[in-house]
Design an enzyme around this catalytic site. Structure first.
Site, mmCIF file in Angstrom:
data_model
loop_
_atom_site.group_PDB
_atom_site.id
_atom_site.type_symbol
_atom_site.label_atom_id
_atom_site.label_comp_id
_atom_site.label_asym_id
_atom_site.label_seq_id
_atom_site.Cartn_x
_atom_site.Cartn_y
_atom_site.Cartn_z
ATOM 1 N N HIS A 1 31.819 -2.730 -25.736
ATOM 2 C CA HIS A 1 32.682 -2.772 -26.917
ATOM 3 C C HIS A 1 31.768 -2.704 -28.156
ATOM 4 C CE1 HIS A 1 36.083 -3.499 -29.377
ATOM 5 N NE2 HIS A 1 36.352 -4.767 -29.109
ATOM 6 N N HIS B 1 35.713 6.940 -24.586
ATOM 7 C CA HIS B 1 36.598 5.957 -25.202
ATOM 8 C C HIS B 1 37.858 5.847 -24.369
ATOM 9 C CE1 HIS B 1 38.906 3.839 -28.255
ATOM 10 N NE2 HIS B 1 37.741 3.546 -28.802
ATOM 11 N N ASP C 1 30.332 4.442 -32.317
ATOM 12 C CA ASP C 1 29.029 3.798 -32.232
ATOM 13 C C ASP C 1 27.863 4.760 -32.120
ATOM 14 O OD1 ASP C 1 29.887 1.153 -32.338
ATOM 15 O OD2 ASP C 1 30.604 1.288 -30.277
HETATM 16 N N1 ACO Z 1 28.636 8.010 -19.816
HETATM 17 C C1 ACO Z 1 28.801 8.604 -18.605
HETATM 18 N N2 ACO Z 1 29.976 8.655 -17.951
HETATM 19 C C2 ACO Z 1 31.024 8.073 -18.531
HETATM 20 C C3 ACO Z 1 30.935 7.432 -19.788
HETATM 21 C C4 ACO Z 1 29.683 7.416 -20.429
HETATM 22 N N3 ACO Z 1 29.529 6.834 -21.623
HETATM 23 N N4 ACO Z 1 32.146 6.939 -20.130
HETATM 24 C C5 ACO Z 1 32.982 7.257 -19.108
HETATM 25 N N5 ACO Z 1 32.297 7.927 -18.158
HETATM 26 C C6 ACO Z 1 32.851 8.499 -16.924
HETATM 27 C C7 ACO Z 1 33.189 7.406 -15.925
HETATM 28 O O1 ACO Z 1 32.088 7.135 -15.077
HETATM 29 C C8 ACO Z 1 34.337 8.033 -15.183
HETATM 30 O O2 ACO Z 1 33.819 9.005 -14.307
HETATM 31 P P1 ACO Z 1 34.505 9.241 -12.844
HETATM 32 O O3 ACO Z 1 35.873 9.741 -13.146
HETATM 33 O O4 ACO Z 1 33.612 10.223 -12.166
HETATM 34 O O5 ACO Z 1 34.507 7.879 -12.186
HETATM 35 C C9 ACO Z 1 35.095 8.797 -16.276
HETATM 36 O O6 ACO Z 1 34.096 9.119 -17.263
HETATM 37 C C10 ACO Z 1 36.237 8.024 -16.899
HETATM 38 O O7 ACO Z 1 35.699 6.862 -17.515
HETATM 39 P P2 ACO Z 1 36.317 5.392 -17.406
HETATM 40 O O8 ACO Z 1 35.219 4.423 -17.075
HETATM 41 O O9 ACO Z 1 37.520 5.396 -16.539
HETATM 42 O O10 ACO Z 1 36.783 5.169 -18.898
HETATM 43 P P3 ACO Z 1 37.255 3.801 -19.536
HETATM 44 O O11 ACO Z 1 38.382 4.120 -20.425
HETATM 45 O O12 ACO Z 1 37.470 2.736 -18.518
HETATM 46 O O13 ACO Z 1 35.961 3.360 -20.393
HETATM 47 C C11 ACO Z 1 34.430 3.098 -22.138
HETATM 48 C C12 ACO Z 1 35.829 3.565 -21.741
HETATM 49 C C13 ACO Z 1 34.211 1.618 -21.701
HETATM 50 C C14 ACO Z 1 34.275 3.156 -23.666
HETATM 51 C C15 ACO Z 1 33.386 4.006 -21.442
HETATM 52 O O14 ACO Z 1 33.565 5.338 -21.876
HETATM 53 C C16 ACO Z 1 31.958 3.564 -21.700
HETATM 54 O O15 ACO Z 1 31.450 2.689 -20.981
HETATM 55 N N6 ACO Z 1 31.265 4.155 -22.728
HETATM 56 C C17 ACO Z 1 29.934 3.734 -23.089
HETATM 57 C C18 ACO Z 1 29.985 2.464 -23.915
HETATM 58 C C19 ACO Z 1 30.478 2.710 -25.319
HETATM 59 O O16 ACO Z 1 30.058 3.620 -26.006
HETATM 60 N N7 ACO Z 1 31.373 1.810 -25.768
HETATM 61 C C20 ACO Z 1 31.913 1.854 -27.144
HETATM 62 C C21 ACO Z 1 33.377 2.133 -27.090
HETATM 63 S S1 ACO Z 1 33.996 2.284 -28.699
HETATM 64 C C22 ACO Z 1 34.123 0.720 -29.234
HETATM 65 O O17 ACO Z 1 34.308 -0.233 -28.550
HETATM 66 C C23 ACO Z 1 33.986 0.544 -30.629
#
Ligand code: ACO
Length: 441
Positions: free
Chosen positions: A275, A314, A370
């Site tokens: 987050h 996201h 971010d």
């Molecule tokens: N890098 C690589 N792969 C990713 C990323 C990433 N940053 N984000 C999602 N994926 C992949 C997942 O592994 C998943 O792949 P799969 O279908 O092969 O299993 C697919 O994309 C879908 O992702 P989910 O995890 O289902 O997405 P979710 O909505 O649960 O997560 C989140 C969203 C937590 C923001 C995620 O994208 C993440 O961890 N990003 C990196 C952390 C980040 O930048 N957070 C800031 C968010 S913005 C904020 O809070 C202000």
């Protein structure tokens, strides 16, 4: 168009149910049935009734809200109906905080008295300084912020009278006013520097920069470009509807605890690397990559599932995060003053490759808020540990707007989800001497 209802056939019993569908402002983005309408669906009279199962709230609306609208498919973000791009260009953070809390933009005189009110509550009790002194020299400033904001409830015991609108209003002003002071004092403590008291003649962000960076000068003069850049970043971070920390704010607030305790909990949720901790992780990731030519190797590790590409992806945006676009622009303005951040080159290359790569394209992973904010903060002289703190300060107004809305919503009660129990059936107690090691369930 047919009727606004949903017909459900329970194939276990052959019975048919009709439940109403209701809408928000935009029927396409806000159509729902009430989960409690499913409870009438039973196999027999003893049956508890059907529940909806939704870990991590992927498709559950926990509230009706009038504050922020996001269309993640089209990359739209609006506060109280105003597009984020317009607010970032034409408003100040305090104006936006007023808008979030009151529902309307302030008139000139409303803005003047709001600004005066906030800027005259920036001081913190001297005992809080002693409190901060107790933290270890290398304590993370976010840990200090969470602990200290929670402790404010002990200084303002009246805050527990959450049903009194005047009391609520006073705590809202105090929280928005004091968060930058606590944050700046936490920073000064970690640097071993003396605390700098607020200068209420400066703007909200100008004063924050003063409390952070003032040294021997008699009067601190913030650089207007950096002061405005920080203000824009604060506007972009002010609210984001039912995100993890706002959900925590509502959930804790639903127990009717004081707002300082609820904000401490919301800030704790924001601290997590998925987050508000993500911008810190982005910087660490860019530092680990180290140079542009090592980007492809890092992308390979991301695709192999070894690491995440921090600052990408996201839960809601499946398009370019509109805040990321504005921040990228702000970054160039800040670098004009501070000189370019050497990590920018690596970030641009990561973005370029990721936006073309099939892995990211098919998963609709775009830069989020971010991705570039950390580069700006670093260029402005903030250590990475301060990044989540810089997120928590402006998000406080959003948390409080949701807290107010939740308390005034007659449909809200203490927040308490259901579960599907998967554990063992009732069993006989085994005395200690007769127990054997069992494989974990
Ligand atoms: N890098 C690589 N792969 C990713 C990323 C990433 N940053 N984000 C999602 N994926 C992949 C997942 O592994 C998943 O792949 P799969 O279908 O092969 O299993 C697919 O994309 C879908 O992702 P989910 O995890 O289902 O997405 P979710 O909505 O649960 O997560 C989140 C969203 C937590 C923001 C995620 O994208 C993440 O961890 N990003 C990196 C952390 C980040 O930048 N957070 C800031 C968010 S913005 C904020 O809070 C202000």
């Amino acid at each position: 168009m047919g009727k606004d209802t949903l017909t459900i056939i329970d194939n276990r019993t052959g019975r048919t149910y009709e439940v109403p569908i209701f809408y928000g402002t935009y029927p396409k983005y806000g159509a729902a049935i009430r989960a409690t309408d499913l409870r009438q669906i039973k196999v027999d009279e003893d049956d508890f009734g059907l529940m909806s199962y939704d870990p991590a709230f992927l498709n559950t609306a926990s509230t009706r809200s009038r504050i922020t609208f996001i269309d993640g498919e089209r990359g739209i973000l609006r506060y109280r109906g105003y597009p984020i791009e317009v607010l970032a260009e034409r408003s100040t953070y305090l104006e936006v905080a007023y808008l979030l809390l009151h529902g309307e933009l302030p008139t000139r005189s409303q803005l003047e008295s709001w600004t005066h009110e906030i800027m005259h509550h920036t001081f913190i009790h001297e005992s809080i300084k002693k409190f901060l002194d107790g933290f270890h020299y290398d304590a993370h400033p976010m840990g200090m912020l969470i602990g200290t904001v929670g402790a404010l409830s002990t200084f303002y015991p009246e805050a527990k009278h959450i049903h009194d609108p005047a009391v609520r209003r006073r705590q809202i002003v105090r929280l928005i006013a004091k968060m930058p002071t606590i944050a700046a004092f936490a920073y000064r403590h970690s640097r071993g520097l003396p605390y700098v008291y607020p200068d209420n003649e400066l703007s909200y962000t100008g004063n924050f920069l003063n409390m952070l960076f003032k040294t021997t000068e008699l009067k601190y003069k913030p650089n207007p470009v950096l002061e405005r850049a920080l203000d824009v970043l604060f506007i972009l971070h002010a609210d984001h509807e039912q995100n993890c920390s706002t959900n925590v704010m509502r959930s804790i607030g639903s127990s009717h605890v004081d707002p300082y305790s609820a904000v401490a909990g919301a800030a704790a949720a924001l601290y997590g690397p998925l987050h508000g901790g993500a911008n810190e992780q982005v910087l660490r990731m860019l530092q680990e990559i180290g140079s542009k030519d090592r980007v492809p190797a890092y992308i390979r590790r991301v695709k192999a599932g070894e690491v995440l590409l921090m600052g990408f992806g996201h839960r809601v945006y499946k398009n370019y995060d509109p805040r990321a676009k504005i921040i990228k622009q702000v970054a160039y303005e800040v670098f004009e003053v501070t000189g370019t951040n050497p990590l920018l080159e690596i970030a641009l290359e990561l973005e370029r490759i990721a936006l073309e790569d099939e892995y990211f394209v098919t998963r609709r992973l775009y830069p989020n808020v971010d991705f570039y904010s950390g580069l700006i903060y670093q260029a402005m002289g903030f250590p990475v540990e301060m990044f989540p703190v810089l997120f928590a300060i402006p998000r406080t107004s959003g948390w409080l707007a949701h807290w107010e809305e939740m308390l005034q919503d007659p449909e809200q009660k203490i927040s308490r989800p259901r579960q599907i129990y998967d554990g063992p059936d009732v069993r006989d107690y085994v005395p200690l001497e007769e127990r054997e090691v069992r494989a974990p369930a």
